[in-house]
Design an enzyme around this catalytic site. Structure first.
Site, PDB file in Angstrom:
ATOM      1  N   GLY A 291      44.948   3.524  50.908  1.00  0.00           N
ATOM      2  CA  GLY A 291      45.325   2.170  51.318  1.00  0.00           C
ATOM      3  C   GLY A 291      45.992   1.411  50.170  1.00  0.00           C
ATOM      4  O   GLY A 291      46.615   2.002  49.288  1.00  0.00           O
ATOM      5  N   SER A 292      45.791   0.117  50.154  1.00  0.00           N
ATOM      6  CA  SER A 292      46.532  -0.743  49.228  1.00  0.00           C
ATOM      7  C   SER A 292      46.139  -0.582  47.765  1.00  0.00           C
ATOM      8  O   SER A 292      46.832  -1.088  46.883  1.00  0.00           O
ATOM      9  CB  SER A 292      46.370  -2.211  49.634  1.00  0.00           C
ATOM     10  OG  SER A 292      46.999  -2.448  50.878  1.00  0.00           O
ATOM     11  N   THR A 293      45.010   0.102  47.470  1.00  0.00           N
ATOM     12  CA  THR A 293      44.685   0.352  46.067  1.00  0.00           C
ATOM     13  C   THR A 293      45.778   1.189  45.399  1.00  0.00           C
ATOM     14  O   THR A 293      45.977   1.115  44.182  1.00  0.00           O
ATOM     15  CB  THR A 293      43.334   1.082  45.927  1.00  0.00           C
ATOM     16  OG1 THR A 293      43.354   2.268  46.735  1.00  0.00           O
ATOM     17  CG2 THR A 293      42.186   0.185  46.375  1.00  0.00           C
TER      18      THR A 293
END
Length: 633
Positions: A291-293
């Site tokens: 995801g956005s990590t």
């Protein structure tokens, strides 16, 4: 006078007899003189019997020499079948103590073996049970010292440490990976017996002492591990999650300071748990969509390639981007409007990262994915590491490039993610992560120390400096505000990813995560925390995991005695949902009448008019309306 034929026959027989006698004499002489040593050795082997003396397994220690895997003295029962005359009676007497069927005990006592054991109760028994068996005075039954592996922290670190089998051989985790160093060398107690199993008189016992295994010192810090374990248990039980994992590392050398997951198990009794629990260390075994990590690495690649100026260049987020006929949406309906690229990162705008992917191009983005280590295992010294799943280069097209930039459609391990993020904030160096720190002998001398090992440089120091500021802005002004810690400059990235099952995203199933480093002026720790399929919470990494990161970072840095820096910290943007805080002034030395504030209340203790102490301390950030305790003297 005998006939000539008979005389001849007698002469032949005499010659044969003389030849046989000479041959026997020659053979005896040859054996006595030339083969004596060899024959004696073989005869001794036939007479010799041995009890194995198990070596004490090396202890496992944390970085501060706190014992996290130890040995408890126990007793193992051995039987020498040839010395037992009434085997049925001995089997009957042993049955209540060994809790085995009498026929099974008897079947072992009649074996043609120098010695036999009785698993499981006959191995590693406590002293009370051994004392009861000893009182029976059974011929041919011997009680020999042994050790039992003990894990004082039980469920804590269980998946990392693993466990040993009944013979003290490592079967999982660190115990298995470093078994050859921990196990030591067994000894023996030898004695001589006649053909009937009786002891030879006037023959001494021969003792070969066992050699203890090496003690293994890990990079772990039990105090940091306790902080992480508490938060993992909180998240696992509070949110009824499927899985929870967490890790704390030193970004400057690859040291793993704390690591674990839920569900966990007690490795003192691993047999009571299913193998799919005790055979997993989720941080290295499981792969998932980050995801956005992942955006921290995509953004760093863009800065390194001068694809944009994060302060000056802008992107207009209208709420979506079309890539290869597919609509990629922003999490905010209608988009974020006009943003600098720094704000694209702060707001975690997926369409904004599609723009970054286009600026980089698929070849350059793919090369950075490789440089950051997502196409290979990290090389951690723990068995069972997964390397995730990524596109082959020939299948990496426009759509794959776009979704990769914001961490979708790919699969990574948490350790890969943490290792890459560490290189983003540590000056641009990718290290080999490691859990072993040193090998120590049983007198406390360090025999071998494991030094940090650099894998490669990924980005420049200048880019890393920019990334530290950008990631601090994410926590101070953007999606990661829940992880903001007054006084500690925290930088990080939130993550909310759907869970794919057989190529299809499960409806309403998410992995919530947060990766953070601190303090951003001189990073000492990187923390990653991941909750799979939580319930009863807001399905957003920043909102649910952010407060957990806040607590872990603050307590960890406080334990590591990292000084707070209020002056240079980027001020947090306050929203209507946040509690506004103010810095505590210094009232020490003032007269009681001068203790005034428009933000705080006061309570006074003691006698006199002069302030001699105060709680909270000077410069601490506390919510407006809080009470300051003033000590007078």
């Amino acid at each position: 006078m005998l006939p000539r034929e008979i005389t001849k026959r007698l002469q032949i027989l005499a010659f044969i007899a003389i030849f046989c006698i000479c041959s026997i004499f020659f053979k005896l002489t040859f054996n006595t003189v030339f083969l004596y040593s060899d024959l004696k050795e073989k005869a001794t082997e036939l007479w010799n019997r041995e009890f194995p003396l198990k070596a004490e397994r090396g202890k496992i220690l944390d970085r501060n020499n706190i014992i996290i895997a130890d040995n408890e003295p126990t007793i193992t029962l051995y039987a020498i079948p040839n010395q037992i005359k009434n085997k049925e009676e001995v089997a009957r007497l042993l049955q209540p103590y060994l809790q085995l069927n009498q026929e099974i005990i008897y079947s072992r006592l009649i074996k043609k073996a120098s010695s036999v054991t009785f698993h499981p109760k006959g191995k590693k028994m406590d002293y009370e049970l051994a004392k009861k068996i000893s009182s029976l005075n059974l011929e041919g039954i011997y009680l020999v010292n042994d050790t039992l592996r003990k894990y004082p922290y039980k469920e804590y670190m269980a998946s990392l440490l693993g466990f040993v089998g009944i013979d003290n051989n490592g079967l999982a985790g660190i115990e298995s990976f470093y078994d050859q160093y921990l196990s030591g060398k067994d000894g023996s107690l030898a004695y001589m017996m006649d053909a009937k199993g009786g002891l030879f008189e006037n023959k001494n016992y021969t003792l070969v002492s066992p050699s203890s295994g090496m003690n293994l010192q890990l990079t772990l810090d039990v105090n940091l591990q306790n902080i992480l374990e508490r938060e993992m248990q909180f998240a696992f039980s509070s949110y009824n999650a499927t899985e929870v994992m967490g890790i704390i590392v030193n970004p400057n050398n690859g040291d793993i300071l704390a690591i674990g997951n839920r569900p966990s198990y007690d490795n003192n009794h691993y047999q009571d748990y299913p193998s799919d629990i005790y055979n997993k260390l989720l941080i290295i075994n499981n792969s998932f969509e980050p995801g956005s990590t992942f955006k921290a690495m995509s953004f760093a690649a863009g800065l390194e390639e001068n694809a944009f100026d994060m302060f000056k260049d802008t992107y207009y987020d209208k709420g979506y981007e079309i890539v290869s006929g597919q609509r990629i949406k922003s999490w905010k309906k209608g988009g974020h409007g006009l943003q600098t690229y720094l704000e694209v990162l702060q707001n975690s705008s997926n369409p904004g990262f599609v723009s970054i992917a286009r600026k980089l191009g698929k070849d350059k983005l793919y090369s950075y994915v490789e440089k950051f280590g997502f196409l290979e295992k990290t090389g951690i010294d723990i068995q069972g590491e997964n390397k995730g799943i990524f596109f082959k280069k020939e299948n990496f097209h426009e759509l794959e490039c776009a979704t990769t930039s914001f961490g979708q459609g790919i699969s990574v391990t948490a350790l890969q993610l943490v290792n890459a993020f560490s290189s983003v904030i540590n000056g641009g160096i990718l290290y080999y992560p490691h859990i072993a720190k040193a090998f120590i002998n049983n007198v406390g001398e360090v025999v071998y120390e494991i030094e940090p090992k650099i894998k490669r440089r990924v980005i420049s120091k200048e880019t890393s400096d920019k990334m530290r500021y950008a990631l601090e802005c994410v926590v101070a002004k953007g999606s990661g505000k829940k992880a903001y810690v007054d006084g500690y400059r925290v930088g990080g990235k939130t993550g909310t990813a759907q869970i794919a099952d057989r190529g299809v995203y499960k409806d309403g199933a998410y992995i919530l995560s947060f990766i953070a480093g601190a303090p951003m002026n001189d990073p000492q720790i990187v923390v990653y925390f991941n909750i799979k399929e939580p319930h009863g919470c807001i399905q957003y990494g920043g909102t649910t995991v952010g407060p957990i990161i806040n607590r872990i970072v603050e307590e960890s840095l406080d334990y590591l005695k990292v000084k707070k820096d209020y002056e240079n910290q980027i001020p947090r943007v306050i929203t209507w949902m946040d509690v506004e805080t103010k810095q505590v002034p210094n009232y020490i030395g003032l007269n009681k009448n001068k203790c005034r504030s428009m933000y705080f209340n006061f309570e006074f203790y003691g006698e006199g008019d002069i302030v001699i102490d105060q709680t909270p301390k000077v410069n601490e950030m506390i919510p407006i309306g809080s009470t300051i305790m003033i000590q007078l003297g």
